[in-house]
Motif scaffolding. Sequence first.
Motif, short mmCIF file in Angstrom:
data_model
loop_
_atom_site.label_atom_id
_atom_site.label_comp_id
_atom_site.label_asym_id
_atom_site.label_seq_id
_atom_site.Cartn_x
_atom_site.Cartn_y
_atom_site.Cartn_z
N PRO A 105 -30.60 -38.39 -2.87
CA PRO A 105 -29.57 -37.83 -3.77
C PRO A 105 -29.94 -37.87 -5.24
O PRO A 105 -29.42 -37.07 -6.02
N TRP A 106 -30.80 -38.77 -5.68
CA TRP A 106 -31.15 -38.84 -7.10
C TRP A 106 -32.27 -37.85 -7.44
O TRP A 106 -32.41 -37.43 -8.57
N GLU A 107 -33.09 -37.47 -6.45
CA GLU A 107 -34.20 -36.54 -6.73
C GLU A 107 -33.72 -35.08 -6.81
O GLU A 107 -34.21 -34.32 -7.64
N ALA A 108 -32.81 -34.70 -5.92
CA ALA A 108 -32.30 -33.32 -5.90
C ALA A 108 -30.83 -33.36 -5.49
O ALA A 108 -30.49 -33.09 -4.34
N PRO A 109 -29.94 -33.71 -6.43
CA PRO A 109 -28.52 -33.89 -6.08
C PRO A 109 -27.88 -32.66 -5.43
O PRO A 109 -27.13 -32.80 -4.46
N LEU A 110 -28.16 -31.47 -5.95
CA LEU A 110 -27.55 -30.26 -5.40
C LEU A 110 -28.04 -29.98 -3.99
O LEU A 110 -27.25 -29.64 -3.10
N LEU A 111 -29.34 -30.11 -3.77
CA LEU A 111 -29.91 -29.90 -2.43
C LEU A 111 -29.35 -30.92 -1.45
O LEU A 111 -28.98 -30.58 -0.32
N TYR A 112 -29.25 -32.19 -1.89
CA TYR A 112 -28.69 -33.24 -1.04
C TYR A 112 -27.24 -32.92 -0.68
O TYR A 112 -26.82 -33.07 0.48
N PHE A 113 -26.48 -32.48 -1.65
CA PHE A 113 -25.06 -32.16 -1.42
C PHE A 113 -24.90 -31.04 -0.40
O PHE A 113 -24.09 -31.14 0.53
N LEU A 114 -25.68 -29.96 -0.55
CA LEU A 114 -25.54 -28.81 0.36
C LEU A 114 -25.96 -29.14 1.79
O LEU A 114 -25.49 -28.51 2.74
N LEU A 115 -26.82 -30.13 1.95
CA LEU A 115 -27.28 -30.50 3.30
C LEU A 115 -26.47 -31.64 3.90
O LEU A 115 -26.66 -31.97 5.07
N ASN A 116 -25.57 -32.25 3.12
CA ASN A 116 -24.80 -33.39 3.61
C ASN A 116 -23.30 -33.14 3.44
O ASN A 116 -22.69 -32.46 4.24
N GLU A 117 -22.71 -33.68 2.38
CA GLU A 117 -21.26 -33.54 2.17
C GLU A 117 -20.82 -32.08 2.01
O GLU A 117 -19.72 -31.72 2.41
N GLY A 118 -21.68 -31.26 1.43
CA GLY A 118 -21.33 -29.86 1.20
C GLY A 118 -21.90 -28.90 2.23
O GLY A 118 -22.01 -27.70 1.97
#
Length: 634
Positions: free
Chosen positions: A133-146
């Motif tokens: 989540p700290w390296e690519a917050p937007l990518l992490y969000f779209l693949l997890n919570e979003g």
Amino acid sequence: MARNEKEESIQIGFRETITLVVPYFQKKIWGQIKAVVWIVLYLALFQLFILRIPIKEAGLIALGISAVILGLTFFLEGLFLGLMPLGEALGLRLPQKLGIFSIMLFSVFMGVGATLAEPAISILRACGSKVLPWEAPLLYFLLNEGSLYLYLSIAIGVGISVVFGMLRFLFGFSLMRILVPTIFLLLGVSIYAYFDENLKFISGLAWDSGAVTTGPVTVPLVVALGIGISKVAEKNEQSSAYGVVTLASLFPVFSVFLVGMYFTNQLPKPMTEETFFKQGITLAQAKLLLGDSHWTPPTKKVSLPKTTSAPELYQKAKENIFGALQLAIRAILPLSIFLFLFLAFILREKIPYPEEVFLGIGFSIIGLTIFNFGIIFGLNKLGDQVGGKLPSTFRSIELVDSTKFIPNFNPKSVLKAVNEEGKEEKFFYLKERKSYTGIPYHEENWNSKNKIYEYVPIHGPIFGKEDNLLGYLVVLVFAFFLGYSATLAEPALSALGKTVEETTVGTFRKSLLIQSVAVGVGLGTLLGMLKILLEIPLVWILVPVYLSLLVLNTFSKSEFIDIAWDSAGVTTGPITVPLIIAMGLGIGNQMGTVDGFGILAAASAFPILSVLLMGMMVEKSRKLSLRDSELKEK
């Protein structure tokens, strides 16, 4: 051929039924085996004999791959019996009973439903754990919570593309009228994203999403609907059908970027791990990014040796099969019910051959359940393993899945050595069979309480020193032949090649198209792999390629343009997509690359280039032949 209104039923026994059904399913299963076995063997043999690493959980992976084959057989048969007849029936009746606005509205909902039913979209659910989540917050969000926003954006993108596809079916206008502005729009958005700290990490995901959508549900259903509309609109079915796959793979790219733009300012920018956990993000950002999962950073600790017992494995398999069943029901049933209700209450038509349709829907659910189970235990594991081990050709890597636990370890056996820089390093000797191996000693891996030392083996570099050129070359050659061989095994490409040969009256031979597409996919896979290895921004690859394609379009015949742009979509089947995505994320994770996506995007672009070039050569050859024949006549 139309059925007689009065049909006599024929009673046959159980043995006769088996005699009829078994050969039929054997033929269908064999077709799927041929599509799967070569790419799986290629990956397995490469890991065993080139990387020289045994395949972990080989039995479980074999079971998973068998489930993929069986699942695809049932699923595709279910589509043929159930959803496709519904799509064609709706296509025939829609223009007769509804206006253009209603047809477009229906097309959107059908495109959304078909996309959510795609088998390959399930692979995106497994990608979230590979991103920090700290390296690519937007990518992490779209693949997890979003992830729900991601799936809906992809589905809506396909829905809109179906609208344009149906307009094309109705009015028969050129594909280029939609294609050129769409490409310029996507390239512009990609360049804009390149300069945004968060958006640049979702470029690979956005472009790969287009490949995920052109699978065995969306394409046949949309084409079946379009052919039905073409019959009523009195357009050429064959020529109109080309281009719909292209649109379905491009519009989701834009919709994913739009979702990313909406959330990018609500999420933190990329930062270091230390800053992230020292209140580097606000409470609102943490809630959006992490939800209620209370995510905690991974900590280094000594694990205890643990083997999975048969009851535990059975329980895990049972949980996954039930999860796969729920996913299959949520994917197939809403789409089927929507088509049923629309046909019955809006168009007021009877369901064509209801027994076959219901049987087909049942087959689709069973097949998708087995397929999703196979993805989890087979293709995903194999692709992740091979991808994670590939860098061992040019650098040393830790084989985390081969971790060894040394019981009754005595720290007194630890020795000291001096490295090239004159610094002391600790090690000990481990006897394995008849040989002794020097093992580096790290204090944090020693569990004094249980007297167990945890050792993670180091493997590679296989072909020389660290970061050697030969090792990189081996990976790139592997990537080319992976894309090439996987394409040759795609049954959809063979069908397209046959259709193209017929529509071009033998000018563009089937074998020529298949080889052109295969070479293009191979080159694209190679460049996609290079993108991950060297962390090249995807936009540096896609912008020159797509601009070249638009230039080539101006010198190509319209029939070759439609064929070329559709050929990219048929290569990304339900086998290729999960394997390549899992492999890309595996190698990206091993290399420390933030964004492991993008291989599919490159693999989808280059076959267009190769087919357009081949089409120009074919046309030039045809003109020379005509000129020679005219000269001979004179």
